[in-house]
Scaffold this motif. Structure first.
Motif, PDB file in Angstrom:
ATOM      1  N   LEU A   1       0.861  -1.188   0.000  1.00 53.45           N
ATOM      2  CA  LEU A   1       0.000   0.000   0.000  1.00 53.45           C
ATOM      3  C   LEU A   1       0.898   1.240   0.000  1.00 53.45           C
ATOM      4  N   SER A   2       0.396   2.325   0.516  1.00 50.10           N
ATOM      5  CA  SER A   2       1.135   3.588   0.539  1.00 50.10           C
ATOM      6  C   SER A   2       0.555   4.445   1.652  1.00 50.10           C
ATOM      7  N   THR A   3       1.361   5.360   2.188  1.00 50.86           N
ATOM      8  CA  THR A   3       0.822   6.240   3.231  1.00 50.86           C
ATOM      9  C   THR A   3      -0.229   7.202   2.686  1.00 50.86           C
ATOM     10  N   CYS A   4      -0.373   7.285   1.364  1.00 50.55           N
ATOM     11  CA  CYS A   4      -1.430   8.143   0.817  1.00 50.55           C
ATOM     12  C   CYS A   4      -2.818   7.580   1.096  1.00 50.55           C
ATOM     13  N   VAL A   5      -2.903   6.330   1.577  1.00 49.85           N
ATOM     14  CA  VAL A   5      -4.215   5.765   1.909  1.00 49.85           C
ATOM     15  C   VAL A   5      -4.809   6.443   3.136  1.00 49.85           C
ATOM     16  N   PHE A   6      -3.973   7.084   3.931  1.00 52.47           N
ATOM     17  CA  PHE A   6      -4.463   7.669   5.177  1.00 52.47           C
ATOM     18  C   PHE A   6      -5.318   8.912   4.906  1.00 52.47           C
TER      19      PHE A   6
ATOM     20  N   THR B   1      -2.234 -10.109   3.665  1.00 58.96           N
ATOM     21  CA  THR B   1      -1.944  -8.935   4.479  1.00 58.96           C
ATOM     22  C   THR B   1      -1.345  -7.853   3.592  1.00 58.96           C
ATOM     23  N   SER B   2      -0.933  -6.732   4.198  1.00 62.38           N
ATOM     24  CA  SER B   2      -0.367  -5.636   3.400  1.00 62.38           C
ATOM     25  C   SER B   2       0.650  -4.845   4.208  1.00 62.38           C
ATOM     26  N   ALA B   3       1.557  -4.223   3.466  1.00 59.86           N
ATOM     27  CA  ALA B   3       2.596  -3.365   4.031  1.00 59.86           C
ATOM     28  C   ALA B   3       2.335  -1.930   3.607  1.00 59.86           C
ATOM     29  N   ILE B   4       2.655  -0.975   4.482  1.00 61.76           N
ATOM     30  CA  ILE B   4       2.461   0.445   4.171  1.00 61.76           C
ATOM     31  C   ILE B   4       3.795   1.173   4.338  1.00 61.76           C
ATOM     32  N   PRO B   5       4.570   1.285   3.253  1.00 59.03           N
ATOM     33  CA  PRO B   5       5.845   2.008   3.360  1.00 59.03           C
ATOM     34  C   PRO B   5       5.636   3.526   3.352  1.00 59.03           C
ATOM     35  N   THR B   6       6.569   4.243   3.950  1.00 61.72           N
ATOM     36  CA  THR B   6       6.634   5.695   3.763  1.00 61.72           C
ATOM     37  C   THR B   6       7.390   5.968   2.461  1.00 61.72           C
ATOM     38  N   ASN B   7       7.881   7.181   2.251  1.00 62.13           N
ATOM     39  CA  ASN B   7       8.510   7.559   0.980  1.00 62.13           C
ATOM     40  C   ASN B   7       9.752   6.713   0.706  1.00 62.13           C
ATOM     41  N   VAL B   8       9.713   5.949  -0.386  1.00 62.25           N
ATOM     42  CA  VAL B   8      10.794   5.027  -0.716  1.00 62.25           C
ATOM     43  C   VAL B   8      11.744   5.674  -1.725  1.00 62.25           C
ATOM     44  N   PHE B   9      13.042   5.409  -1.597  1.00 61.70           N
ATOM     45  CA  PHE B   9      14.008   5.847  -2.599  1.00 61.70           C
ATOM     46  C   PHE B   9      15.145   4.845  -2.658  1.00 61.70           C
ATOM     47  N   GLY B  10      15.877   4.862  -3.767  1.00 66.59           N
ATOM     48  CA  GLY B  10      17.017   3.975  -3.901  1.00 66.59           C
ATOM     49  C   GLY B  10      17.346   3.719  -5.355  1.00 66.59           C
TER      50      GLY B  10
ATOM     51  N   LEU C   1       5.812   0.241   7.350  1.00 65.23           N
ATOM     52  CA  LEU C   1       7.244  -0.034   7.234  1.00 65.23           C
ATOM     53  C   LEU C   1       7.969   1.296   7.060  1.00 65.23           C
ATOM     54  N   SER C   2       8.646   1.721   8.108  1.00 65.86           N
ATOM     55  CA  SER C   2       9.217   3.064   8.104  1.00 65.86           C
ATOM     56  C   SER C   2      10.274   3.201   9.181  1.00 65.86           C
ATOM     57  N   ALA C   3      11.190   4.128   8.949  1.00 67.56           N
ATOM     58  CA  ALA C   3      12.053   4.582  10.036  1.00 67.56           C
ATOM     59  C   ALA C   3      11.195   5.375  11.021  1.00 67.56           C
ATOM     60  N   GLY C   4      11.719   5.709  12.168  1.00 64.96           N
ATOM     61  CA  GLY C   4      10.939   6.348  13.205  1.00 64.96           C
ATOM     62  C   GLY C   4      10.624   7.813  12.932  1.00 64.96           C
ATOM     63  N   GLU C   5       9.692   8.348  13.715  1.00 64.86           N
ATOM     64  CA  GLU C   5       9.322   9.768  13.578  1.00 64.86           C
ATOM     65  C   GLU C   5      10.527  10.679  13.799  1.00 64.86           C
ATOM     66  N   ASN C   6      11.465  10.223  14.631  1.00 65.36           N
ATOM     67  CA  ASN C   6      12.667  11.030  14.896  1.00 65.36           C
ATOM     68  C   ASN C   6      13.635  11.029  13.717  1.00 65.36           C
ATOM     69  N   GLU C   7      13.305  10.273  12.666  1.00 62.57           N
ATOM     70  CA  GLU C   7      14.155  10.223  11.473  1.00 62.57           C
ATOM     71  C   GLU C   7      13.620  11.111  10.351  1.00 62.57           C
ATOM     72  N   GLU C   8      12.637  11.971  10.663  1.00 60.52           N
ATOM     73  CA  GLU C   8      12.138  12.894   9.647  1.00 60.52           C
ATOM     74  C   GLU C   8      13.278  13.779   9.135  1.00 60.52           C
ATOM     75  N   VAL C   9      13.244  14.070   7.826  1.00 58.63           N
ATOM     76  CA  VAL C   9      14.277  14.893   7.199  1.00 58.63           C
ATOM     77  C   VAL C   9      13.592  16.030   6.449  1.00 58.63           C
ATOM     78  N   SER C  10      14.098  17.244   6.573  1.00 57.73           N
ATOM     79  CA  SER C  10      13.525  18.358   5.823  1.00 57.73           C
ATOM     80  C   SER C  10      13.959  18.278   4.359  1.00 57.73           C
TER      81      SER C  10
ATOM     82  N   ASP D   1      16.393  -1.358   2.690  1.00 58.13           N
ATOM     83  CA  ASP D   1      15.804  -1.609   4.012  1.00 58.13           C
ATOM     84  C   ASP D   1      14.376  -2.114   3.862  1.00 58.13           C
ATOM     85  N   LEU D   2      13.625  -1.469   2.978  1.00 55.12           N
ATOM     86  CA  LEU D   2      12.235  -1.890   2.750  1.00 55.12           C
ATOM     87  C   LEU D   2      12.194  -3.322   2.233  1.00 55.12           C
ATOM     88  N   ALA D   3      13.123  -3.672   1.365  1.00 54.39           N
ATOM     89  CA  ALA D   3      13.178  -5.038   0.840  1.00 54.39           C
ATOM     90  C   ALA D   3      13.345  -6.050   1.971  1.00 54.39           C
TER      91      ALA D   3
END
Length: 327
Positions: free
Chosen positions: A115-120, A168-177, A244-253, A224-226
């Motif tokens: 899935l995606s966090t856009c579902v929220f 079941t399903s996974a909900i990743p945050t913004n993925v890059f790589g 599936l995400s790093a923590g809230e304290n890992e937010e980056v501007s 990491d997501l893999a």
């Protein structure tokens, strides 16, 4: 009995990352290939998943015991806004065919959908967590895509209740790589900025970032997501989704992202922000508390290290990367 894992969308960003991890992690380790496993990374060339007959033939060909469903019609903000019905209908067809064919295929015992966090919901209390998916309408900009993805969660529960399916399903945050879409017109923020900065260095032109650079985002490195998808495949059997995400304290501007890209690319020219362009949503933090409570420890790749790997891959693969129009 041997295990056959079918990965739909297997040649995309996440599919390629899973393939990389399976090939490079030590065999028989937590994230490495098991001796009895066969991994199949299917591309769209193998069948149009909007078509039930072509989907059935794909399953007949490989007879998967497990499915990681990554295939989807995806696009940037403007495509989502312009083609809401297309994004809704095509993704509903793809998802319904994969879920129903998984149910009908005797060999298939487990399915994980992405899935995606856009579902929220657009208007929701933060941080996001797995209980808030259906508590309000999604943002208007990705209305079609988000509703199609939400329906996967609805169907997972219905298949479990009616037929006992392990879906079941996974909900990743913004993925890059590596292997991301770096198209200047239709990519997400990190690959788009990497491509722009690369061209600015190559052409000796200014590097201009849209917006103020102040918004915050949670990113997850595709490798990491893999690993987290592989963990879910082997160790998670609940119908409820997992963020599936790093923590809230890992937010980056966005400014920190741009600064890191400038450094990784080695750009030394003029660099500025176009504050006349919209910033979008300021932040939409998601909680990974459930994930960390289940997995029992996981080390995410430091952002700068992950970005360096991505930039290096892009530069080395520029002629073959998904870059859209060249300079």
């Amino acid at each position: 009995m041997s295990t056959v894992i079918l990965v739909t969308g297997g040649t995309g960003l996440v599919g390629k990352a899973i393939e990389y991890v399976i090939k490079t992690e030590p065999e028989n380790s937590r994230f490495g290939k098991k001796p009895d496993e066969t991994w199949v990374f299917a591309s769209s060339k193998e069948g149009d998943l909007r078509n039930p007959e072509q989907t059935r033939k794909l399953f007949e060909k490989y007879k998967p015991t497990h499915v990681i469903h990554l295939a989807a019609l995806v696009g940037g903000l403007f495509k989502n806004m312009k083609y809401k019905l297309t994004f809704l209908r095509d993704n509903i067809l793809i998802n319904d065919n994969i879920l129903h064919t998984s149910h009908l295929t005797p060999s298939t015992t487990k399915l994980i959908s992405c899935l995606s966090t856009c579902v929220f919901p657009d208007k929701v209390t933060y941080p996001l967590d797995e209980t808030k998916i259906h508590s309000g309408p999604p943002h208007e900009s990705n209305f079609g895509y988000a509703h199609a993805k939400r329906m996967v969660d609805v169907q997972n529960h219905a298949y479990k209740e009616e037929f006992g399916c392990n879906f079941t399903s996974a909900i990743p945050t913004n993925v890059f790589g590596p292997n991301d879409n770096f198209d200047l017109e239709d990519s997400h923020v990190i690959p788009g900025l990497i491509h722009k900065c690369y061209l600015a260095k190559k052409n000796n032109t200014p590097f201009v970032v849209s917006g103020t650079g102040k918004p915050l985002r949670q990113f997850i490195f595709s490798y990491d997501l893999a690993k987290l998808f592989i963990w879910m495949l082997r160790e998670y059997d609940d119908v409820e989704p997992v963020i599936l995400s790093a923590g809230e304290n890992e937010e980056v501007s966005i400014k920190e992202v741009a600064d890191a890209i400038v450094k990784a690319v080695g750009f030394q020219g003029a660099y500025s922000f176009d504050t006349t362009r919209a910033d979008g949503q300021f932040r939409k933090p998601a909680s990974n508390e459930k994930l960390l409570g289940l997995i029992g420890g996981f080390e995410f790749t430091p952002f700068d290290q992950a970005l360096d790997t991505t930039v290096k891959w892009f530069i080395e693969s520029y002629d073959n990367a998904r870059t859209g129009k060249k300079d």
